[in-house]
Scaffold this active site. Structure first.
Site, short mmCIF file in Angstrom:
data_model
loop_
_atom_site.label_atom_id
_atom_site.label_comp_id
_atom_site.label_asym_id
_atom_site.label_seq_id
_atom_site.Cartn_x
_atom_site.Cartn_y
_atom_site.Cartn_z
CD GLU A 81 -3.16 0.43 2.23
OE1 GLU A 81 -3.61 -0.72 2.29
OE2 GLU A 81 -3.44 1.31 3.05
CG ASP A 82 1.48 2.90 3.17
OD1 ASP A 82 0.53 3.29 2.46
OD2 ASP A 82 1.36 2.65 4.38
CG ASP A 266 -20.42 -0.06 41.32
OD1 ASP A 266 -20.56 -1.18 41.82
OD2 ASP A 266 -21.30 0.82 41.31
#
Ligand code: MN
Length: 730
Positions: A81-82, A266
């Site tokens: 791709e690059d 919690d």
């Protein structure tokens, strides 16, 4: 090892050697050197050398204990791709397996793509990625590692890109990681997404937790020593981890329950990792003896694993000072699967392709694609997002097979999960032995038995009854097929009727070569396409006929003779016919449900045949804008005696609430030979009563009699057929 700058190839090799002593070191070194060279000089937004990115991706894959092919692909994944690197080069250097993975991870550029919009290109890229992952699950695993590192370094991008990438990750990639059972990646992605999507809330929460760190630490230590004492006392070896739950789950919990951030407890949870399944249950028992369990919070995911193969016992207990906290109990193997999911399995399978194909998690990936058949890019991405929601409800077949469903799923979803034919013919079912209708929502632990009937067929309403994309896709495709068939039929009737008026016939008119030319001029190749277009209302029958029979005179195409309307009774669509054409597909419009004997009018609908409305139906006024669709209908003359199935009618009443009023009303209705289907009653202080009744009547005459008699009851103020109060009755 988060700080990518420090990763060296030696670290990766050492890590891989721990779980693959016979690793192919050369392959990894070669991929390392090759990728480092090709990315030479490229720089990331962060200012780091570009190569740190593929290197970190490779490290993440090594942490997941994947094989050398996957890790090499991680090192090489951005080359196509690059950089100028070609697939041919890769194949020469690294062979077909690695090259296939890298190619699958390479997006179509906008230039290559034949799709007009960016969204469509993205959808197509994603579809290709899923397809490739089904052949080789390493594709999606490398993609997840790639996305994880991109999320870690998201801070260097512009705000818009940050939000877009984080949202996509939260919508698609974190849920995929979850469904593949890779808890470690899922949680880190969610936390990073949360941080970038809601920076203020993130900061506030982090603050709150830090502020309470001291208290939490003391509390952790206390609980931990109690648990360790319990294990020692009973000769069970295991490790106890106390942890702060991941931020995103805390955030969701706070939002869901409206809990105050101040309640730090919690946020805390414990995990106990033991040697055997037997120990898991033994420890659970000890914990429940020590602290009382919170009812309804105990979940046995060992007996019933989650669809992503996750196993653990979960419970919430009331700890010291009545602070509830959560405990997870699992074996070492279960822990590994919880962290690395499919990757944990995969690493022991040597065969690259197909090895994991029977895995339910892979077949789930496939289902994402199956359900998207024929969908637009937007629909595809939307349906993916829905399918990615975690399943919540577990139900059984009578044989004990488990299926999982999203919350809100119904019997009908269950039927479609078994088989599409079972779904299409489902009439209801038994849940835990009791008969229930289609719309019944599934609950955890339900034992479901589906009933089918050969007469049953899917209906448009079903789309609102189901919660899974699978069922919706099956219903939609059935309806589409059916609609088209009907459209062809309706189109044929319309065209034939027009042809008869000009003294021509379909067979003669379509015999010559001109017909093929006519089809082509509409961009069609088959006769059915043309008829369907007429049936769907896209083309006018009269237009087609003047093309087919150019000489046909205009005045031949005229209105049918008036005075044909006849109005005897009965109720079902069989009792209706289109004037002069008994074969037309006719159905009673649901908005007004005209009764036999009422004044009616028909409209050709898109694909469903002819809808028959009451002349007084408010919808008819809108339909009048399309006079070309109007068609004359009448009540069949032979229907008078058959008195087929009665229709339901809703009647509203308003009366003085004297004693015995309801009894008089129902006696009267029964005496007229009608049945009361339902009745809603409301009385008010001033002795006024309102009743909304649904009754069954055979025809307009019967209804008129009932309404008249109701109206003359002592104390009755108003009797009205619902939805028709403004109508001017003839
Ligand atoms: Mn990348």
């Amino acid at each position: 090892m988060d700080s990518s700058a420090k990763i060296r190839i030696e670290d990766i090799l050492n890590r891989v050697e721990l779980y693959r002593p016979e690793l192919d070191e050369d392959l990894l070194r070669h991929a390392y050197v090759f990728a480092a060279n090709r990315h030479q000089g490229q720089v990331r937004r962060s200012g780091e050398a570009y190569f740190t990115h593929p290197l970190t991706v490779a490290w993440i894959l090594a942490e997941m204990e994947l094989d050398e092919v996957a890790i090499a692909a991680g090192l090489l994944h951005d080359l196509l791709e690059d950089t100028e690197t070609t697939a041919g080069e890769l194949e020469l250097e690294f062979g077909p397996d690695v090259t296939r993975l890298v190619a699958a991870l390479t997006k179509l550029s906008d230039f290559e793509s034949s799709f007009s919009s960016r969204e469509a290109t993205e959808a197509e890229n994603f579809r290709r990625l899923l397809l490739a992952s089904m052949d080789d699950v390493r594709v999606i695993l490398v993609k997840l590692a790639d996305r994880l590192h991109n999320m870690r370094t998201l801070g260097f991008l512009g705000r818009d890109r940050q939000v877009a990438i984080a949202q996509e990750t939260l919508d698609i990639y974190a849920p995929i990681a979850n469904r593949l059972g890779i808890g470690s990646i899922k949680m880190e992605m969610e936390d990073l997404c949360f941080r970038h999507l809601h920076p203020e809330q993130w900061e506030r929460l982090e603050h709150e937790i830090k502020d309470r760190a001291d208290a939490a630490d003391r509390w952790f230590a206390e609980i931990r020593s109690v648990i360790e004492g319990l294990l020692a006392e009973h000769g069970i070896s295991g490790s106890v981890q106390g942890r702060v739950k991941h931020m995103y789950s805390v955030y969701q919990k706070l939002r869901r329950q409206g809990v105050d951030v101040a309640n730090v407890f919690d946020f805390l949870a414990f995990r106990i990792i033991v040697e055997s399944v037997g120990d898991c249950y033994a420890v659970l028992g000890l914990i429940h003896q020590q602290w009382p369990p919170v009812p309804g919070r105990m979940k046995d995911h060992i007996a019933i694993p989650k669809p992503n193969a996750y196993q653990s016992l979960h419970t919430t207990v009331l700890g010291p000072e009545a602070h509830p906290f959560e405990i997870q109990i699992r074996t070492r193997d279960m822990h590994k699967i919880a962290e690395f999911g499919i990757a944990a399995h995969w690493s022991y399978k040597e065969k690259g392709s197909g090895a994991a194909s029977e895995d339910s998690r892979i077949s789930w990936l496939r289902s994402l694609l199956d359900n998207s058949e024929g969908a637009s890019p937007r629909e595809f991405l939307d349906s993916i997002k829905v399918d990615l929601y975690p399943d919540d409800v577990y139900c059984f077949t009578p044989r004990g097979d488990v299926y999982s469903f999203p919350r809100g799923a119904t019997i009908l979803d269950f039927a479609y999960r078994i088989h599409s034919e079972v779904g299409h013919s489902c009439v209801g079912g038994r849940v835990n032995g009791r008969w229930v209708p289609l719309r019944t929502e599934l609950k955890n632990g339900d034992i479901v038995e589906i009933s089918t009937s050969p007469q049953q067929r899917p209906h448009h309403d079903w789309l609102n009854l189901v919660a899974t994309n699978r069922a919706r896709a099956k219903i939609r495709s059935w309806l589409k097929r059916e609609e088209r068939d009907r459209a062809v039929e309706v189109g044929r009737k319309l065209v034939e009727r027009e042809l008869r008026r000009v003294g021509a016939s379909w067979r003669r008119a379509t015999a010559g070569d001109e017909f093929a030319a006519l089809l082509a001029s509409h961009g069609m190749s088959r006769e059915e396409d043309l008829l369907a277009a007429v049936g769907f209302g896209r083309l006018a029958a009269s237009g087609i006929v003047s093309e087919l029979v150019p000489g046909a005179s205009q005045e031949a195409v005229e209105e049918p003779e008036p005075g044909q309307r006849t109005r005897p009774p009965t109720a079902t669509s069989e009792a209706l016919e289109v004037t002069g054409d008994a074969d037309f597909l006719v159905y009673v419009a649901r908005c007004c449900r005209p009764l036999p004997g009422e004044s009616i009018v028909g409209f050709v609908t898109r694909g469903k045949g002819v809808a028959v409305h009451s002349r007084s139906c408010p919808n008819v006024r809108n339909l009048m804008y399309h006079p070309e669709r109007e068609i004359e209908v009448k009540w069949a003359s032979n229907a008078a005696v058959s008195a087929g199935s009665p229709s339901r009618v809703e009647v509203d009443m308003d009366f003085d609430d004297r004693s015995g009023m309801l009894a008089s009303i129902s006696q009267l209705i029964t005496a007229e030979g009608s049945d009361i289907l339902s009745c809603q009653l409301r009385t008010e202080h001033n002795d006024r009563g309102f009743a909304a009744m649904t009754i069954m009547v055979r025809d307009a005459a019967q209804l008129e009699r009932i309404m008249a008699r109701l109206g003359s009851l002592n104390g009755m103020r108003r009797v009205e057929r619902r939805g028709q109060s403004q109508q001017a009755r003839a």
